[in-house]
Write a protein that holds these residues in place. Structure first.
Motif, short mmCIF file in Angstrom:
data_model
loop_
_atom_site.label_atom_id
_atom_site.label_comp_id
_atom_site.label_asym_id
_atom_site.label_seq_id
_atom_site.Cartn_x
_atom_site.Cartn_y
_atom_site.Cartn_z
N UNK A 1 -7.48 1.61 14.74
CA UNK A 1 -6.52 0.88 13.57
C UNK A 1 -5.15 1.63 13.64
N UNK A 2 -5.37 2.76 13.93
CA UNK A 2 -3.98 3.61 13.82
C UNK A 2 -3.43 3.53 15.19
N UNK A 3 -4.13 3.22 16.16
CA UNK A 3 -3.25 3.16 17.34
C UNK A 3 -2.74 1.48 17.48
N UNK A 4 -3.26 0.48 16.76
CA UNK A 4 -2.94 -0.88 16.69
C UNK A 4 -1.73 -0.88 15.74
N UNK A 5 -1.75 -0.08 14.59
CA UNK A 5 -0.57 -0.07 13.68
C UNK A 5 0.52 0.50 14.53
N UNK B 1 15.47 -3.69 8.01
CA UNK B 1 15.38 -2.88 6.94
C UNK B 1 13.99 -2.51 6.14
N UNK B 2 13.44 -3.70 6.03
CA UNK B 2 11.91 -3.59 5.31
C UNK B 2 10.89 -2.90 6.03
N UNK B 3 11.27 -2.94 7.46
CA UNK B 3 10.03 -2.17 8.27
C UNK B 3 10.37 -0.71 8.42
N UNK B 4 11.52 -0.21 8.08
CA UNK B 4 12.12 1.03 8.69
C UNK B 4 11.02 2.14 8.10
N UNK B 5 10.34 2.01 6.42
CA UNK B 5 9.68 3.13 6.28
C UNK B 5 8.35 3.26 6.87
N UNK B 6 7.75 2.18 7.47
CA UNK B 6 6.71 2.12 8.07
C UNK B 6 6.80 2.18 9.60
N UNK B 7 8.11 2.12 10.29
CA UNK B 7 8.29 2.65 11.59
C UNK B 7 8.43 4.11 11.51
N UNK B 8 9.07 4.81 10.22
CA UNK B 8 8.82 6.15 10.39
C UNK B 8 7.49 6.84 10.11
N UNK C 1 1.72 9.24 12.22
CA UNK C 1 0.91 8.87 13.08
C UNK C 1 1.25 9.28 14.63
N UNK C 2 1.85 10.00 14.90
CA UNK C 2 2.42 10.47 16.14
C UNK C 2 1.45 10.43 17.21
N UNK C 3 0.51 11.33 16.84
CA UNK C 3 -0.73 11.28 17.74
C UNK C 3 -1.39 10.20 18.09
N UNK C 4 -1.24 8.92 17.43
CA UNK C 4 -1.98 7.70 17.93
C UNK C 4 -0.85 7.06 18.74
N UNK C 5 0.34 7.40 18.95
CA UNK C 5 1.31 6.58 19.72
C UNK C 5 0.87 6.84 21.28
N UNK D 1 8.50 7.38 22.69
CA UNK D 1 10.01 7.67 22.34
C UNK D 1 10.36 6.33 21.43
N UNK D 2 9.73 5.41 21.48
CA UNK D 2 10.34 3.86 21.04
C UNK D 2 10.42 3.95 19.58
N UNK D 3 9.51 4.44 18.90
CA UNK D 3 9.98 4.56 17.23
C UNK D 3 11.00 5.29 16.88
N UNK D 4 11.26 6.61 17.65
CA UNK D 4 12.55 7.30 17.58
C UNK D 4 13.82 6.75 17.78
#
Length: 599
Positions: free
Chosen positions: A307-311, A335-342, A348-352, A358-361
């Motif tokens: 689930x974390x990987x899919x998120x 903008x509404x997605x930015x807190x969740x992208x963070x 959840x870096x370990x599940x990227x 690099x993509x979220x950053x």
């Protein structure tokens, strides 16, 4: 204390008395969110403020307060965790600014506060009546009073149990309380010890959650959905984000079926039980306590890692949609997605996946850079570099890309002494890993050329590198490619700045035609080319040829970027300078004024 209804009370106050605040109402969720970015975004989108891009981040915040519309204003900071962290973002100490803060923590001594520990017995009963029905409660009044007391008169606990009773109308209240008692031990496992090492006073709320959780045991899909929702940051989320996390099919008919089933789970099992809240803006959010409880349950699921990987994959898809230079509409949309992208980038870096690391950053960096908030973009690129080095090793292409992104940011800030070693390092790495002839090597060479060009005094180096990049891109990408047009444009600008107009003009004309053909007539880069060619004509005194190009560029930029974008200010200034040169001061003045307001 959590679960006492602080947010709901603040919301009801704001809605009921908003007419008393002609200066506006600004609601900023604090926990897990970036209050400064929210405030700047509110100033631009809701107040219509033109915030100068050259200001530092906290100066932009001060600009918002200084230029706030006249009249008394209500500022609501919901769910504050640390008072020190918000202090620098608070409005000036003026009577017209009224600040309402909700928090679980004890306030600073200087802050006037109202403790909302619990509801009164009468109000607790009335809340149950609204949730279950007056007749059902009054028929078992003594039992209902005992239930409210057992739940500690906490609104969240009463809402959860009220939702349970409403769904199970044949149950007597005493039976429900007995079930709550049975869940008490499991409930304590959901709670975190306080600093004193004692279990918090929210056992009743946790037991109510356990009761709801057990009630969902015949629908494990609803339990799993609640757990998956706890992966989102403590901020409202659009349901489309949830769909992208959960639904994996590419078949449209299957997608529609799964979408309908997901909505059924949401409304019938989570919203109806008050486990999930629907906001006024038609977004959804979990109460902080409910989110924590669901996260505890998530940790027990064998599917948790998946689930974390899919998120994370869904958030990566959001990040990839943020363009290199986002327009105003792009910023508003994401903008509404930015807190969740963070959340994906930091929690959840370990599940990227390695290939997505690099993509979220990068997406966050582009989001902040696009608004000119470079000091917000900087930590995104710095964290990206640190994490890619740590996980992927020093000799990796994504490390080179991270170096490149950070160098580009430093260039935008005029910090060339910091940018140059990063540019050189990224170029060396790409040559080593990709060979001399590769588009990414050409990009690094181009960045180094742009650095020399911006610094001044390195014209020969910049020209040599620009020409080298142009030939590489023609060879690797073909003559008709947007990157070739960019290289031609860079070289033309260099010639223009050197006053070598005979060399600049044919390149500007060629770039304009290429961009129209490759990108379409209404692309911002076309406006850039129109402005460049108009600048050349204007400098040569060919005002009749320059004016329509300036006007076309201005119209296009307003359409694509909005009236308040910095590029619009540049375009206004160019047209104003043309009118000034012609002695048409009545036309020049309002354009200069407007450009200054934006810049």
């Amino acid at each position: 204390m959590g679960g006492v209804g602080k947010t709901e009370l603040a919301l009801q106050y704001a809605l009921k008395y908003q007419h008393n605040y002609p200066g506006g109402l600004c609601w900023l969720p604090v926990r897990g969110a970036d209050i400064g970015t929210q405030l700047i975004s509110f100033g631009r989108t809701e107040l219509g403020l033109t915030i100068p891009d050259q200001l530092e981040f906290k100066e932009k915040v001060r600009y918002c307060w200084t230029n706030w519309p006249e009249g008394k204003a209500l500022i609501v900071l919901d769910d504050v965790v640390n008072y020190q962290e918000i202090s620098s973002y608070l409005p000036p100490a003026q009577p017209r600014f009224k600040v309402l803060i909700t928090s679980r923590e004890n306030p600073e001594p200087s802050i006037k506060h109202i403790d909302l520990d619990v509801l009164s017995p009468e109000v607790g009963l009335e809340l149950l009546r609204k949730l279950v029905g007056k007749e059902g409660i009054d028929n078992e009044l003594n039992e209902a009073q005992a239930l409210c007391e057992w739940l500690g008169y906490l609104p969240l606990g009463l809402q959860l149990v009220g939702g349970y009773l409403d769904l199970h109308r044949t149950l007597i209240i005493a039976k429900v309380q007995k079930r709550l008692e049975n869940q008490k031990l499991a409930a304590k496992a959901l709670l975190y010890p306080t600093e004193q090492g004692q279990i918090t006073d929210q056992v009743g709320v946790a037991a109510a959650f356990e009761l709801s959780w057990e009630d969902l045991k015949d629908c494990p899909e609803a339990q799993q959905l609640g757990c998956r929702l706890s992966l989102f940051a403590q901020a409202p989320f659009e349901w489309s984000l949830v769909e992208n996390c959960v639904i994996e099919t590419d078949d449209q008919q299957e997608w529609d079926k799964e979408q309908e089933a997901l909505e059924e789970l949401r409304d019938r099992f989570l919203v109806n039980r008050n486990l999930l809240q629907l906001t006024e803006q038609k977004t959804y959010r979990l109460h902080q306590l409910i989110r924590e409880f669901f996260q505890t349950k998530l940790a027990q699921l064998p599917e948790a890692d998946g689930y974390k990987q899919r998120f994370c994959q869904a958030m990566v898809a959001v990040a990839k949609e943020i363009p290199d230079t986002p327009t105003g509409d792009d910023i508003i949309a994401v903008t509404p997605a930015i807190p969740h992208l963070k959340e994906a980038a930091t929690v959840l870096t370990d599940w990227l996946r390695d290939e997505d690391l690099i993509n979220p950053f990068v997406g966050l960096g582009r989001f902040y850079e696009g608004q000119g908030t470079y000091d917000q973009a900087k930590p995104c690129y710095e964290q990206c570099l640190e994490i890619t080095r740590s996980r992927l090793g020093e000799n990796h292409l994504d490390v080179a890309a991270s170096l490149n992104n950070l160098a580009a940011l430093y260039c935008d800030q005029g910090r060339y002494n910091l940018a140059k070693p990063l540019c050189v390092k990224a170029l060396e790495m790409r040559k080593q890993l990709l060979g001399e002839n590769h588009p990414d090597v050409a990009s690094s060479l181009n960045n180094l050329a742009a650095l020399y060009d911006a610094q001044g005094g390195y014209d020969q180096k910049a020209e040599h590198l620009y020409k080298q990049v142009l030939e590489m891109r023609k060879q690797l990408l073909g003559e008709d490619h947007p990157d070739v047009a960019t290289s031609l444009n860079n070289l033309a600008n260099l010639y223009y700045n050197q006053e070598r107009y005979d060399l600049a003009k044919p390149l500007f004309v060629q770039v304009l035609e290429m961009r129209k053909q490759l990108l379409g007539e209404n692309y911002p880069d076309v406006a850039n080319s129109l402005n460049n060619l108009a600048n050349l004509y204007s400098y040569q005194g060919r005002y009749d040829q320059a004016e329509p190009l300036y006007q076309q560029a201005l119209k296009l930029l307003k359409q694509r970027l909005g009236d308040e974008h910095p590029d619009v200010a540049t375009s206004l200034n160019n047209l104003a300078a043309l009118y000034h040169s012609q002695g048409r001061y009545n036309l020049a003045k309002p354009l200069y004024v407007k450009a200054l307001e934006i810049a």
